[in-house]
Design a protein around this motif. Structure first.
Motif, PDB file in Angstrom:
ATOM      1  N   LEU A  47       0.875  -1.173   0.000  1.00  0.00           N
ATOM      2  CA  LEU A  47       0.000   0.000   0.000  1.00  0.00           C
ATOM      3  C   LEU A  47       0.905   1.213   0.000  1.00  0.00           C
ATOM      4  CD1 LEU A  47      -2.555   1.737   0.462  1.00  0.00           C
ATOM      5  CD2 LEU A  47      -2.346   1.216   2.901  1.00  0.00           C
ATOM      6  N   VAL A  64      -2.314  -0.070  -4.531  1.00  0.00           N
ATOM      7  CA  VAL A  64      -2.314  -1.309  -3.751  1.00  0.00           C
ATOM      8  C   VAL A  64      -1.839  -2.447  -4.648  1.00  0.00           C
ATOM      9  CG1 VAL A  64      -4.127  -0.627  -2.135  1.00  0.00           C
ATOM     10  CG2 VAL A  64      -4.760  -1.718  -4.288  1.00  0.00           C
ATOM     11  N   THR A  79      -9.814  -1.680  -0.514  1.00  0.00           N
ATOM     12  CA  THR A  79     -10.307  -0.426   0.041  1.00  0.00           C
ATOM     13  C   THR A  79      -9.225   0.173   0.933  1.00  0.00           C
ATOM     14  OG1 THR A  79     -12.545  -1.349   0.074  1.00  0.00           O
ATOM     15  CG2 THR A  79     -12.177   0.698   1.293  1.00  0.00           C
ATOM     16  N   VAL A  80      -9.023   1.474   0.781  1.00  0.00           N
ATOM     17  CA  VAL A  80      -8.065   2.193   1.616  1.00  0.00           C
ATOM     18  C   VAL A  80      -8.826   3.237   2.423  1.00  0.00           C
ATOM     19  CG1 VAL A  80      -6.034   3.695   1.629  1.00  0.00           C
ATOM     20  CG2 VAL A  80      -6.166   1.792   0.004  1.00  0.00           C
ATOM     21  N   GLY A 126      -5.245  -0.092   4.553  1.00  0.00           N
ATOM     22  CA  GLY A 126      -5.937  -0.798   3.483  1.00  0.00           C
ATOM     23  C   GLY A 126      -6.059  -2.287   3.728  1.00  0.00           C
TER      24      GLY A 126
END
Length: 574
Positions: A47, A64, A79-80, A126
């Protein structure tokens, strides 16, 4: 003794039948056996953001990298989450769902705007969610990245953000941009104008501007750019005269200095004379690229053509790393206000897709070499009169995947054959496991030695997701086939390639061959194999002989005769 020789014949026959398996031709022969339980397991490997310092109000790229270490294909969604210093969630970067096969690694990149977030320290955390199938985990490991939002300067100063009276060139925070619309009423009208130009520090570019004199007399106009230093932007013809109805093209030479701060720079171009001023706007977006960056850089240019009524988008994807990239997929979502526009691809064909009521265009680049860049261009019917949707329009997503090998999704888990004899038929059964998530057409064949027959000659089927398929073939053995080992090969073909497995079979001897024990060693058999066979035969004979009585086999008469000879020799010596 008769039973011993029969055993010896059988032993020698068996060894000769199996000896060819030591031949190098059989070195690659194998049937595949794997655990048929399917599961997916996703690991988040990386990430990152391009820098640990992000200018307030600017846009940066969030990247990512994750991989599937399981045995089945799944769909993974990264998803971050952005947290401030108080550990409060302030924003979320959601990546699109991505199908990922076993052993595949995917890198996703998405732009993120800091918008109105205040300066200070932040943390990006993330993870990846996925369907584990027969697995237990539904969420990958979590990674984090610490960074800070720093003050860009320009937007925090008094005065209109499109005019910079302070001498120092600084980006304008997006949330402080005014409504952007061309100003008419001056001596000319702008027909073609770039509204967004993404660049990196140290880059130069030329952008064409077209305007028309709609008045009845000659008009001499002066072109003045404000918002950046004159060393950043120069006009090819700062002053020009146009006759009635005449159009004129001029070039804007944009040179971004090394070390320029990343962010959005608002430029206003005025065409003026004593009778009035016509104005148009352009945002130059500087994107940060660190020397250690390994993910591609996406640079977009958006131009308006009011004559044709079209918006033209030029996208450049650049690989800044020293490594070649495989299978790069770029996706662009059409901006608000132009979602229903007709799209035309100009140089490189792309693909249109609709998802959840939104329209996307996408391109796949099979290979992007180190420091190589590719450019694609497309147009949309329609021109927005207010530019904010253009400025707030970011490249939807960039996905980099490694090339998927067919053996990652198609596994030959078993190949077996029934007993076969000369002049008869036998069956070969192959079981295939497909771990993909979409049906896939496949063709299967069985390669047999010369003189053998196979039925059917090929099979075609549609492999179903996460399911097995069993192929059955009938093999005909010729009457004169030698009692020896032979090699069969099972092959499966798809549009993506082929996989195969080899299977050795042994043709059993006929009854006549067994009765005659007619065993012939081929001249090509290695001398070492022959010596080994002889040693094994004698060892077996000795073992069998001992089991049937053991010790000396001399008769009593021969023993007495030997003793008399010994006495005779002793008498003569005396």
């Amino acid at each position: 003794m008769g039973r011993i020789w029969v055993k010896a014949v059988w032993t020698l026959l068996l060894l000769l039948l199996l000896a060819p398996l030591a031949n190098p031709d059989f070195a690659g022969s194998q049937a595949y056996f794997i655990n048929s339980e399917l599961y997916a397991s996703i690991t988040l490997d990386n990430l990152s953001l391009p820098s640990t310092e992000i200018t307030s109000g600017s846009t940066t790229d969030v990247s990512v990298v994750f991989e599937n270490t399981g045995t089945a294909t799944t769909t993974a969604t990264a998803t971050v989450y952005i947290f401030n210093a108080a550990n409060a969630l302030v924003d979320t970067v959601a990546f699109g769902p991505a199908p990922i096969v076993p052993n595949q690694q995917i890198a996703q990149q998405k732009p993120w705007a800091t918008d109105g977030l205040p300066v200070g320290p932040y943390t990006a955390r993330g993870n990846v969610t996925y369907d584990p199938l027969n697995g237990t985990n539904t969420v990958s490991n979590e990674l984090s990245f610490s960074f800070a939002i720093v003050n860009g300067g320009g937007g925090n100063q008094p005065g209109p953000p499109y005019f910079n009276p302070w001498g120092e060139i600084k980006p304008v925070p997006i949330e402080k941009l005014p409504p952007l619309a061309p100003k008419a009423g001056g001596p000319v009208d702008f027909l073609k104008f770039p509204v967004l130009k993404e660049m990196v520090a140290g880059q130069s570019a030329l952008q064409e501007v077209t305007f028309i004199n709609r008045r009845s007399g000659n008009e001499t106009v002066k072109l003045v750019a404000t918002g950046v230093d004159q060393n950043w932007l120069q006009v090819s013809a700062p002053e020009t005269t146009l006759m009635p109805g005449e159009t004129r093209n001029v070039d804007l030479a944009i040179s971004v200095p090394e070390g320029a701060q990343e962010g959005d720079y608002l430029i206003r171009l005025d065409a003026e004379n004593a009778d009035g001023v016509s104005s148009d706007f352009m945002v130059v977006r500087i994107k940060g690229v660190s020397p250690s960056r390994t993910q591609p850089v996406v640079l977009r240019t958006v131009e308006l053509d009011r004559t044709s009524g079209k918006t033209t988008v030029t996208v450049t994807v650049r690989n800044p790393s020293s490594k070649d990239l495989k299978t790069t997929l770029f996706t662009d979502q059409l901006p608000a206000g132009l979602q229903n526009s007709k799209v035309q691809f100009l140089d490189r064909p792309g693909e249109e897709k609709s998802l959840d009521g939104k329209k996307y265009v996408l391109w796949e680049f099979p290979e992007l070499l180190s420091h190589e860049q590719v450019t694609v261009t497309y147009t949309m019917d329609g021109v927005l009169t207010e530019y904010t949707p253009y400025v707030n329009w970011y490249a939807s997503e960039l996905v980099v995947t490694q090339k998927v090998d067919l053996s990652d999704v198609v596994k030959i888990i078993d190949v077996s054959a029934s007993e076969m004899k000369p002049g008869s038929t036998g069956n070969v059964v192959a079981t295939v496991l497909y771990v993909g998530d979409e049906p896939m057409p496949a063709t299967m064949t069985l390669s047999v030695p010369a003189g053998f027959t196979v039925d059917p000659s090929y099979l075609t089927t549609m492999l179903q997701p996460r399911d097995t398929f069993t192929a059955r073939f009938e093999v005909g053995v010729p009457q004169d086939a030698p009692a020896s080992s032979h090699l069969l090969q099972f092959l499966l073909y798809t549009d993506s390639g082929q996989v195969s497995a080899r299977l050795p079979i042994v043709i059993a001897p006929t009854a006549g061959e067994l009765a005659a024990a007619a065993i012939t060693v081929k001249p090509t058999d290695a001398a070492l194999v022959g010596i080994l066979l002889i040693a094994l035969i004698f060892a077996y004979l000795l073992y069998a002989r001992r089991r049937e009585g053991g010790g000396s086999s001399f008769s009593e008469e021969r023993l007495e005769y030997a003793k008399s000879l010994s006495k005779l020799v002793k008498t003569e010596d005396q």
